[in-house]
Design an enzyme around this catalytic site. Structure first.
Site, PDB file in Angstrom:
ATOM      1  N   THR A  88       0.738  -1.246  -0.002  1.00 29.98           N
ATOM      2  CA  THR A  88       0.101  -0.065  -0.035  1.00 29.98           C
ATOM      3  C   THR A  88       0.830   1.201  -0.097  1.00 29.98           C
ATOM      4  O   THR A  88       2.005   1.093   0.424  1.00 29.98           O
ATOM      5  CB  THR A  88      -0.867  -0.019   1.170  1.00 29.98           C
ATOM      6  OG1 THR A  88      -1.468   1.236   1.580  1.00 29.98           O
ATOM      7  CG2 THR A  88      -0.233  -0.269   2.451  1.00 29.98           C
ATOM      8  N   ASP A  89       0.482   2.463  -0.588  1.00 28.47           N
ATOM      9  CA  ASP A  89       0.808   3.602  -0.429  1.00 28.47           C
ATOM     10  C   ASP A  89       1.131   4.046   0.782  1.00 28.47           C
ATOM     11  O   ASP A  89       2.030   5.065   1.159  1.00 28.47           O
ATOM     12  CB  ASP A  89       0.275   4.665  -1.194  1.00 28.47           C
ATOM     13  CG  ASP A  89      -1.047   4.974  -0.987  1.00 28.47           C
ATOM     14  OD1 ASP A  89      -1.558   4.506  -0.227  1.00 28.47           O
ATOM     15  OD2 ASP A  89      -1.563   5.831  -1.526  1.00 28.47           O
ATOM     16  N   GLU A  90       0.412   3.614   1.830  1.00 29.87           N
ATOM     17  CA  GLU A  90       0.584   3.952   3.200  1.00 29.87           C
ATOM     18  C   GLU A  90       1.617   3.543   4.053  1.00 29.87           C
ATOM     19  O   GLU A  90       1.874   4.481   4.903  1.00 29.87           O
ATOM     20  CB  GLU A  90      -0.757   3.427   4.164  1.00 29.87           C
ATOM     21  CG  GLU A  90      -2.079   3.673   3.623  1.00 29.87           C
ATOM     22  CD  GLU A  90      -3.440   3.556   4.602  1.00 29.87           C
ATOM     23  OE1 GLU A  90      -3.079   3.400   5.725  1.00 29.87           O
ATOM     24  OE2 GLU A  90      -4.241   3.143   3.819  1.00 29.87           O
TER      25      GLU A  90
ATOM     26  N   TYR B 159      -1.426  -0.350  11.167  1.00 32.53           N
ATOM     27  CA  TYR B 159      -1.603  -0.867   9.866  1.00 32.53           C
ATOM     28  C   TYR B 159      -0.469  -0.864   8.838  1.00 32.53           C
ATOM     29  O   TYR B 159       0.076  -1.740   8.442  1.00 32.53           O
ATOM     30  CB  TYR B 159      -2.975  -0.388   9.356  1.00 32.53           C
ATOM     31  CG  TYR B 159      -3.181  -0.838   7.813  1.00 32.53           C
ATOM     32  CD1 TYR B 159      -3.312  -2.257   7.585  1.00 32.53           C
ATOM     33  CD2 TYR B 159      -3.130   0.035   6.932  1.00 32.53           C
ATOM     34  CE1 TYR B 159      -3.423  -2.498   5.998  1.00 32.53           C
ATOM     35  CE2 TYR B 159      -3.061  -0.158   5.464  1.00 32.53           C
ATOM     36  CZ  TYR B 159      -3.383  -1.420   5.006  1.00 32.53           C
ATOM     37  OH  TYR B 159      -3.481  -1.932   3.781  1.00 32.53           O
TER      38      TYR B 159
ATOM     39  N   LYS C 225       2.212  -3.432   7.457  1.00 32.15           N
ATOM     40  CA  LYS C 225       2.605  -3.524   5.938  1.00 32.15           C
ATOM     41  C   LYS C 225       3.899  -3.216   5.614  1.00 32.15           C
ATOM     42  O   LYS C 225       4.720  -4.055   4.706  1.00 32.15           O
ATOM     43  CB  LYS C 225       1.509  -2.757   5.099  1.00 32.15           C
ATOM     44  CG  LYS C 225       0.128  -3.159   5.262  1.00 32.15           C
ATOM     45  CD  LYS C 225      -0.185  -4.653   4.647  1.00 32.15           C
ATOM     46  CE  LYS C 225      -0.165  -4.572   3.142  1.00 32.15           C
ATOM     47  NZ  LYS C 225      -0.572  -6.109   2.795  1.00 32.15           N
TER      48      LYS C 225
HETATM   49  P1  NAD Z   1      -9.998  -7.357   2.582  1.00 35.71           P
HETATM   50  O1  NAD Z   1      -9.783  -6.677   4.028  1.00 35.71           O
HETATM   51  O2  NAD Z   1     -11.101  -6.993   1.603  1.00 35.71           O
HETATM   52  O3  NAD Z   1      -9.654  -8.828   2.369  1.00 35.71           O
HETATM   53  C1  NAD Z   1      -8.651  -9.424   3.269  1.00 35.71           C
HETATM   54  C2  NAD Z   1      -8.702 -10.766   3.023  1.00 35.71           C
HETATM   55  O4  NAD Z   1      -7.590 -11.426   3.668  1.00 35.71           O
HETATM   56  C3  NAD Z   1      -9.983 -11.197   3.456  1.00 35.71           C
HETATM   57  O5  NAD Z   1     -10.425 -12.258   2.673  1.00 35.71           O
HETATM   58  C4  NAD Z   1      -9.657 -12.217   4.727  1.00 35.71           C
HETATM   59  O6  NAD Z   1     -10.414 -13.345   5.089  1.00 35.71           O
HETATM   60  C5  NAD Z   1      -8.243 -12.582   4.447  1.00 35.71           C
HETATM   61  N1  NAD Z   1      -7.307 -12.906   5.553  1.00 35.71           N
HETATM   62  C6  NAD Z   1      -6.861 -12.032   6.488  1.00 35.71           C
HETATM   63  N2  NAD Z   1      -6.100 -12.520   7.514  1.00 35.71           N
HETATM   64  C7  NAD Z   1      -5.586 -13.612   6.761  1.00 35.71           C
HETATM   65  C8  NAD Z   1      -4.922 -15.095   7.311  1.00 35.71           C
HETATM   66  N3  NAD Z   1      -4.210 -14.801   8.488  1.00 35.71           N
HETATM   67  N4  NAD Z   1      -4.687 -15.771   6.644  1.00 35.71           N
HETATM   68  C9  NAD Z   1      -5.367 -16.174   5.234  1.00 35.71           C
HETATM   69  N5  NAD Z   1      -6.402 -15.032   4.787  1.00 35.71           N
HETATM   70  C10 NAD Z   1      -6.575 -13.969   5.832  1.00 35.71           C
HETATM   71  O7  NAD Z   1      -8.556  -6.485   2.048  1.00 35.71           O
HETATM   72  P2  NAD Z   1      -8.249  -5.718   0.570  1.00 35.71           P
HETATM   73  O8  NAD Z   1      -8.918  -4.414   0.778  1.00 35.71           O
HETATM   74  O9  NAD Z   1      -8.923  -6.641  -0.481  1.00 35.71           O
HETATM   75  O10 NAD Z   1      -6.870  -5.579   0.289  1.00 35.71           O
HETATM   76  C11 NAD Z   1      -5.908  -6.659  -0.013  1.00 35.71           C
HETATM   77  C12 NAD Z   1      -4.742  -6.420  -0.037  1.00 35.71           C
HETATM   78  O11 NAD Z   1      -4.142  -5.324  -0.883  1.00 35.71           O
HETATM   79  C13 NAD Z   1      -4.077  -6.102   1.541  1.00 35.71           C
HETATM   80  O12 NAD Z   1      -2.893  -6.656   1.600  1.00 35.71           O
HETATM   81  C14 NAD Z   1      -3.869  -4.669   1.359  1.00 35.71           C
HETATM   82  O13 NAD Z   1      -2.868  -3.962   2.486  1.00 35.71           O
HETATM   83  C15 NAD Z   1      -3.649  -4.146  -0.050  1.00 35.71           C
HETATM   84  N6  NAD Z   1      -4.059  -3.139  -0.212  1.00 35.71           N
HETATM   85  C16 NAD Z   1      -5.420  -2.587  -0.185  1.00 35.71           C
HETATM   86  C17 NAD Z   1      -5.576  -1.331  -0.642  1.00 35.71           C
HETATM   87  C18 NAD Z   1      -7.175  -0.832  -0.564  1.00 35.71           C
HETATM   88  O14 NAD Z   1      -7.840   0.220  -1.014  1.00 35.71           O
HETATM   89  N7  NAD Z   1      -8.289  -1.646  -0.228  1.00 35.71           N
HETATM   90  C19 NAD Z   1      -4.955  -0.382  -1.101  1.00 35.71           C
HETATM   91  C20 NAD Z   1      -3.854  -0.737  -1.415  1.00 35.71           C
HETATM   92  C21 NAD Z   1      -3.209  -2.191  -0.831  1.00 35.71           C
END
Ligand code: NAD
Length: 331
Positions: free
Chosen positions: A140-142, A165, A169
């Site tokens: 993430t950009d964070e 968080y 990351k």
């Molecule tokens: P989300 O919270 O919708 O989904 C996370 C998934 O991970 C869920 O299905 C959950 O059941 C699973 N999970 C959690 N802990 C787990 C574990 N210990 N073992 C196996 N599965 C596990 O998240 P998202 O928004 O789809 O984000 C996905 C990735 O993208 C993350 O790594 C996040 O940091 C990154 N990201 C998200 C955004 C955003 O805007 N949503 C932006 C940049 C990066």
């Protein structure tokens, strides 16, 4: 056939990514490995659950025996690690689950992949791996912290996370880097800005605003609501991830952004106006602890080196997202 292990594939971005790969890459079979925490939803995979190249395993990325079992069962040659605890507010209340999944879980995934993919050592003692393997960490950009009014994050920006968080990351990213430098494990890291689109959990900003507006509840904004985020449609993110998986240069980090900087308050107003509701539903509440003011991503490296561009029009994407949540509510 290539065998791709997608962790966290029942969450928002992971489930969109799986749909994208099954449709666009006919040579890839996918194992979705997800713990199904409160954030995971099996219904997110409804459209692919009977697909002949889709397999689901419920498990924890921080549980080494479970992860080994998956590598024993399928001839995995690539990993895209989405699985994470992702909600900043929860990380402020309960940081430890973030450390377990985002730090320890990432290290477990790296270790098991490394063990299964290593086929020998070179003359200097570095591990040699099976042809074509790769570990892609979704970040993430964070991790870059916060910006003032000007400038944007490049891959060379310092890592200055401000929330538990983003700190977790960042730690995951550093472990991925270390596995590349120490063990020569083929890796990439992508760092993306804020995603929006169908299937995002209702705790996140845009779905929360849509659902509150639908129910005529107050749209609560932290502080003055003028925090700026760079929004990207989830489909554009998925395309970039797959491009990096296929063509990313070993060990490189790639920023991904939507070129759509918007203040939170502007988005809340757009959502209200798309539903023909009044701005008076907006309510300001006490600001979040350690709240980053502005994020902006420079994705020139990905654009110049791999030819990716964000395509989705923000207003169209937001309209579609609003319509998707309205349709879900009516089901
Ligand atoms: P989300 O919270 O919708 O989904 C996370 C998934 O991970 C869920 O299905 C959950 O059941 C699973 N999970 C959690 N802990 C787990 C574990 N210990 N073992 C196996 N599965 C596990 O998240 P998202 O928004 O789809 O984000 C996905 C990735 O993208 C993350 O790594 C996040 O940091 C990154 N990201 C998200 C955004 C955003 O805007 N949503 C932006 C940049 C990066």
């Amino acid at each position: 056939m290539k065998w791709l292990l997608v962790t966290g594939g029942s969450g928002f971005i992971g489930s969109n990514y799986i749909e994208y790969v099954l449709e666009h890459d006919k040579d890839t079979a996918i194992i979705n490995y997800d713990l199904l925490t409160y954030a995971g939803n099996k219904a997110n995979s409804k459209s692919v659950e009977n697909h002949e190249r889709y397999f689901f395993v419920q498990g924890d990325i921080a549980n080494k025996n479970q992860v080994r079992q998956v590598f024993e069962t399928y001839p995995i040659d690539r990993v895209v690690n989405f699985a994470a605890e992702t909600h900043v507010d929860n990380s402020i209340e309960n940081p430890s689950t973030f450390i377990r999944t985002n730090v320890l879980g990432t290290q477990v995934m790296l270790e098991v992949a490394q063990n299964y993919w290593m086929i020998g050592r070179d003359a200097l003692g570095y591990p040699v791996y099976k042809e074509g393997v790769k570990f892609l960490q979704i970040s993430t950009d964070e991790v870059y912290g916060t910006l003032e009014d000007n400038g944007s994050f490049t891959e060379a920006s310092p890592l200055e996370p401000n929330s538990p968080y983003s700190a977790s990351k960042t730690s995951g990213d550093l472990l991925v880097r270390a596995y590349n430098k120490t063990y020569h494990l083929p890796v990439n890291i992508t760092r993306c800005s804020n995603n929006y689109g169908p299937k995002q959990h209702s705790e996140k900003f845009i779905p929360a605003m849509i659902l509150k507006a639908l129910n005529n509840q107050s749209l609560t904004l932290y502080g003055d609501g003028k925090q700026v985020r760079d929004w990207i449609y989830v489909g554009d993110h998925c395309k970039a991830i797959h491009l990096v998986l296929e063509k990313g240069k070993d060990g490189e980090v790639y920023n991904i952004g939507g070129d759509q900087e918007r203040q939170n308050i502007e988005i809340a107003k757009l959502i209200l106006s798309s539903m023909k509701k009044e701005d008076s539903l907006i309510e300001h509440i006490k600001d979040r602890l350690g709240h980053d003011r502005r994020y902006a991503i420079n994705h020139q490296k990905l654009t110049n080196d791999l030819g990716w561009q964000p395509n989705y029009d923000f207003y169209k994407g937001l309209e579609e997202t609003v319509s998707w949540y309205i349709a879900q509510k009516q089901k």
